[in-house]
Motif scaffolding. Sequence first.
Motif, PDB file in Angstrom:
ATOM      1  N   THR A 195      -8.430  13.499  -8.629  1.00 46.26           N
ATOM      2  CA  THR A 195      -7.497  12.683  -7.865  1.00 46.26           C
ATOM      3  C   THR A 195      -6.789  13.536  -6.814  1.00 46.26           C
ATOM      4  O   THR A 195      -6.624  13.111  -5.667  1.00 46.26           O
ATOM      5  N   TYR A 203      -6.496  12.995  -2.791  1.00 54.97           N
ATOM      6  CA  TYR A 203      -5.222  12.884  -2.080  1.00 54.97           C
ATOM      7  C   TYR A 203      -5.058  13.972  -1.024  1.00 54.97           C
ATOM      8  O   TYR A 203      -4.335  13.780  -0.054  1.00 54.97           O
ATOM      9  N   ALA A 214      -5.168  13.210   2.610  1.00 52.34           N
ATOM     10  CA  ALA A 214      -4.189  12.235   3.090  1.00 52.34           C
ATOM     11  C   ALA A 214      -2.776  12.802   3.153  1.00 52.34           C
ATOM     12  O   ALA A 214      -1.873  12.137   3.637  1.00 52.34           O
ATOM     13  N   ASP A 246       4.937  10.357   0.674  1.00 48.96           N
ATOM     14  CA  ASP A 246       3.514  10.153   0.963  1.00 48.96           C
ATOM     15  C   ASP A 246       2.684  10.264  -0.317  1.00 48.96           C
ATOM     16  O   ASP A 246       1.762   9.475  -0.547  1.00 48.96           O
ATOM     17  N   ARG A 267       3.201   7.229  -2.332  1.00 44.78           N
ATOM     18  CA  ARG A 267       2.444   6.122  -1.742  1.00 44.78           C
ATOM     19  C   ARG A 267       0.982   6.180  -2.196  1.00 44.78           C
ATOM     20  O   ARG A 267       0.367   5.150  -2.499  1.00 44.78           O
ATOM     21  N   CYS A 268       0.412   7.374  -2.275  1.00 41.07           N
ATOM     22  CA  CYS A 268      -0.962   7.529  -2.773  1.00 41.07           C
ATOM     23  C   CYS A 268      -1.065   7.042  -4.218  1.00 41.07           C
ATOM     24  O   CYS A 268      -2.020   6.350  -4.593  1.00 41.07           O
ATOM     25  N   THR A 305      -0.823   3.234  -4.330  1.00 41.63           N
ATOM     26  CA  THR A 305      -2.069   2.632  -3.848  1.00 41.63           C
ATOM     27  C   THR A 305      -3.149   2.722  -4.917  1.00 41.63           C
ATOM     28  O   THR A 305      -3.847   1.733  -5.196  1.00 41.63           O
ATOM     29  N   SER A 306      -3.292   3.886  -5.544  1.00 39.11           N
ATOM     30  CA  SER A 306      -4.282   4.045  -6.617  1.00 39.11           C
ATOM     31  C   SER A 306      -3.986   3.092  -7.764  1.00 39.11           C
ATOM     32  O   SER A 306      -4.893   2.471  -8.327  1.00 39.11           O
TER      33      SER A 306
END
Length: 123
Positions: free
Chosen positions: A59, A63, A66, A77, A80-81, A84-85
């Motif tokens: 993972t 990431y 990004a 940020d 946020r990842c 989203t996951s």
Amino acid sequence: MPVDVQEEISNLMQKFETMQKINRSSWYEWRQAALEFAKPGTNPLDVVLKAWEIVGHDTAKAYFGALDITRKTFLEDLARCIVTSSEMMGENARILPGGKEGEVFVQWDRCPWPEFARRYKVP
């Protein structure tokens, strides 16, 4: 022949939800198989934590592209990842501000994983 966009989207969503369920079931089926082959006295939690450690490394690689560690918003940020996951796995999650500058939290409001844990009699 015309395409019914709403029907196509609905069909795709149903397939996606089915894949999410298959993924969760596979996790617990994998756990059961691993424990059946494990040495006597192996702690099931240790097996699962090791698996999540491996997942975490993959993972992090995903990431990495990004994220920019030099940005002031790095933690947001990253959160946020994670959100989203989580959403992609059928969970409801959101970012909450922390009490300190630059501090953020991820809160899960709904998670289907416990349902699967119960199905497979996993505490």
